[in-house]
Write a protein that holds these residues in place. Sequence first.
Motif, PDB file in Angstrom:
ATOM      1  N   PRO A 240       0.838  -1.207   0.000  1.00  0.00           N
ATOM      2  CA  PRO A 240       0.000   0.000   0.000  1.00  0.00           C
ATOM      3  C   PRO A 240       0.873   1.257   0.000  1.00  0.00           C
ATOM      4  O   PRO A 240       1.876   1.312   0.712  1.00  0.00           O
ATOM      5  CB  PRO A 240      -0.778  -0.098   1.307  1.00  0.00           C
ATOM      6  CG  PRO A 240      -0.643  -1.507   1.752  1.00  0.00           C
ATOM      7  CD  PRO A 240       0.641  -2.025   1.193  1.00  0.00           C
ATOM      8  N   ARG A 242       0.821   5.502   0.304  1.00  0.00           N
ATOM      9  CA  ARG A 242       0.095   6.769   0.519  1.00  0.00           C
ATOM     10  C   ARG A 242       0.801   7.828  -0.314  1.00  0.00           C
ATOM     11  O   ARG A 242       1.966   8.162  -0.066  1.00  0.00           O
ATOM     12  CB  ARG A 242       0.130   7.127   2.000  1.00  0.00           C
ATOM     13  CG  ARG A 242      -0.668   6.135   2.834  1.00  0.00           C
ATOM     14  CD  ARG A 242      -1.313   6.812   3.969  1.00  0.00           C
ATOM     15  NE  ARG A 242      -1.756   8.184   3.614  1.00  0.00           N
ATOM     16  CZ  ARG A 242      -2.591   8.884   4.340  1.00  0.00           C
ATOM     17  NH1 ARG A 242      -3.086   8.372   5.424  1.00  0.00           N
ATOM     18  NH2 ARG A 242      -2.913  10.111   3.990  1.00  0.00           N
ATOM     19  N   ASP A 244       0.326  11.051  -0.615  1.00  0.00           N
ATOM     20  CA  ASP A 244       0.702  12.327   0.015  1.00  0.00           C
ATOM     21  C   ASP A 244       2.054  12.169   0.721  1.00  0.00           C
ATOM     22  O   ASP A 244       2.915  13.051   0.651  1.00  0.00           O
ATOM     23  CB  ASP A 244      -0.380  12.829   0.974  1.00  0.00           C
ATOM     24  CG  ASP A 244      -0.791  11.797   2.006  1.00  0.00           C
ATOM     25  OD1 ASP A 244      -0.506  10.594   1.783  1.00  0.00           O
ATOM     26  OD2 ASP A 244      -1.382  12.172   3.031  1.00  0.00           O
ATOM     27  N   GLU A 245       2.248  10.996   1.355  1.00  0.00           N
ATOM     28  CA  GLU A 245       3.535  10.784   2.045  1.00  0.00           C
ATOM     29  C   GLU A 245       4.680  10.660   1.026  1.00  0.00           C
ATOM     30  O   GLU A 245       5.761  11.220   1.226  1.00  0.00           O
ATOM     31  CB  GLU A 245       3.470   9.521   2.907  1.00  0.00           C
ATOM     32  CG  GLU A 245       2.619   9.739   4.146  1.00  0.00           C
ATOM     33  CD  GLU A 245       2.387   8.455   4.940  1.00  0.00           C
ATOM     34  OE1 GLU A 245       3.020   7.424   4.594  1.00  0.00           O
ATOM     35  OE2 GLU A 245       1.572   8.503   5.870  1.00  0.00           O
ATOM     36  N   ARG A 271      -4.216  14.811   0.424  1.00  0.00           N
ATOM     37  CA  ARG A 271      -4.567  14.014   1.608  1.00  0.00           C
ATOM     38  C   ARG A 271      -5.744  13.069   1.357  1.00  0.00           C
ATOM     39  O   ARG A 271      -5.765  11.961   1.875  1.00  0.00           O
ATOM     40  CB  ARG A 271      -4.921  14.927   2.791  1.00  0.00           C
ATOM     41  CG  ARG A 271      -3.759  15.732   3.282  1.00  0.00           C
ATOM     42  CD  ARG A 271      -3.659  15.740   4.804  1.00  0.00           C
ATOM     43  NE  ARG A 271      -2.489  16.506   5.205  1.00  0.00           N
ATOM     44  CZ  ARG A 271      -1.247  16.040   5.181  1.00  0.00           C
ATOM     45  NH1 ARG A 271      -1.004  14.789   4.820  1.00  0.00           N
ATOM     46  NH2 ARG A 271      -0.228  16.796   5.523  1.00  0.00           N
ATOM     47  N   HIS A 272      -6.687  13.556   0.547  1.00  0.00           N
ATOM     48  CA  HIS A 272      -7.896  12.744   0.349  1.00  0.00           C
ATOM     49  C   HIS A 272      -7.682  11.591  -0.644  1.00  0.00           C
ATOM     50  O   HIS A 272      -8.586  10.803  -0.887  1.00  0.00           O
ATOM     51  CB  HIS A 272      -9.032  13.646  -0.163  1.00  0.00           C
ATOM     52  CG  HIS A 272      -8.732  14.158  -1.534  1.00  0.00           C
ATOM     53  ND1 HIS A 272      -7.901  15.232  -1.751  1.00  0.00           N
ATOM     54  CD2 HIS A 272      -9.112  13.731  -2.763  1.00  0.00           C
ATOM     55  CE1 HIS A 272      -7.798  15.441  -3.051  1.00  0.00           C
ATOM     56  NE2 HIS A 272      -8.525  14.538  -3.685  1.00  0.00           N
ATOM     57  N   THR A 275      -5.313   5.242  -0.788  1.00  0.00           N
ATOM     58  CA  THR A 275      -4.052   4.501  -0.764  1.00  0.00           C
ATOM     59  C   THR A 275      -4.041   3.613  -2.009  1.00  0.00           C
ATOM     60  O   THR A 275      -5.052   2.990  -2.331  1.00  0.00           O
ATOM     61  CB  THR A 275      -4.017   3.612   0.495  1.00  0.00           C
ATOM     62  OG1 THR A 275      -4.063   4.495   1.603  1.00  0.00           O
ATOM     63  CG2 THR A 275      -2.771   2.767   0.551  1.00  0.00           C
ATOM     64  N   GLY A 280       6.366   1.877  -3.335  1.00  0.00           N
ATOM     65  CA  GLY A 280       6.497   3.218  -2.750  1.00  0.00           C
ATOM     66  C   GLY A 280       7.783   3.908  -3.140  1.00  0.00           C
ATOM     67  O   GLY A 280       7.786   5.102  -3.488  1.00  0.00           O
TER      68      GLY A 280
END
Length: 421
Positions: A240, A242, A244-245, A271-272, A275, A280
């Motif tokens: 997974p 994210r 934004d990260e 942010r919204h 995932t 990554g």
Amino acid sequence: MSAQRRILYVEDDVSSRMLVKQVLHAAGYEVMEAEDGMVGIRLAQETRPDLILMDINMPGLDGYAAATKIKGMPGLTDTPIIAVTANVVEGDRERALTAGCDGYLPKPIDVDALPDQINEFLGGRRERVDKEAERGYLREHSQRLVDRLEEKVAALTRSDAMKSRFIAIAAHELRTPVTVIRGYLDILQDPNGPLTDPDPDATTLLEGISSGVRRLHEIVEDMLDVTRIEAKTLDLKIAPVRLDEAAEKAIALHRENAEQRKMTVTLESMRHLPTIWGDGTRIQQILGHLIANAIKYTPDGGSVTVSGRVVSEKQLDTTVTSRLLDDQYVEIIVADTGVGIDRSEQDRIFEQFYEVRDPSLHSTSKTDFMGGGAGLGLAITRGVAEAHGGWVWMESEGNDPERCPGSRFHVALPVGAPPDQ
Ligand code: ADP
């Protein structure tokens, strides 16, 4: 004779060129020379001669192909082209006329008759092939063009394969010594290492070596990535992610450089985002490269914005969706207020080793405004996105370092499903 008439002579044999030039000069013509078909086409376009003498048997692009090309060029359709050929083979005249020539002179050229013959063609003489025979010669002419095209494509494919092999070998061979140098540098720069209390000069020298080796390491890694992408052996560690990260981490790596250049880098509506399933580190590599480029090609004081949205395949442009298979994508956009990219370059920048600017103009520092890289970054960025089932593309009004229209790079990544579903 009133205005001096201009003749373009396309011929690879120097002595033939000299002879004809002398004869035609003496008869009051101006003669321009081209040593092969490609130069002939260029000179025909640039100089708009009154008549073209075209040797047929030339290495590279032959006279048939050059004549066909010239006849199709605006402003040259009515310019008489006279074929000149040595091998008086049955049908040579018809072949030349079918390819677009308006007359035919066998070699060796009869120098006494040449000025009058030229004069006749300038006066409107045109030779034609009989319609019945033309069809057969036309088929032969197209066949010859297709054969040549096939040869060229095969040669290009061979040289492309050689280039890929060269990159793979060079990258693998360079990797070991670079790793060794990095290892020794780490030891020398270790505060508890053998250089206890080094003098400041030595420390500066080591930092210099270290930054050079870091760049070399990046280039070798980029070459290895290109090799993996081409061989489809990019090993993605799917988990997974994210976004934004990933974007924050990518920005953090370039924060200092952006601050030095008084640039703002902003993250918007990330942010919204859901995932997604992907690698990554690789996704961070994509974003990091686009952000680095956005900073690099934007003058001091400009801004870079990274934003994201969820889109269905239908919301994307058809040129993009033809590449995509999923229904739901996350689209990330890296927009800058930089110099922008000329429309004619917008596809090519994704090719390996393609750089818009002359690499010899590179500044020594990669982080300086417009300082160049190896031209691999966008090829890798697109390749990594493609390996995820996504795509990278861009839009820009054009290149204008004064007005700075900016560029927008888009990344589409499928929301995807866990690997075991
Ligand atoms: P490089 O390592 O040279 O930056 P890339 O593959 O990343 O190679 O980019 C290829 C070319 O695309 C660059 O040389 C540059 O001219 C152009 N380019 C890439 N990103 C931008 C941008 N954000 N604005 C303007 N030009 C860009």
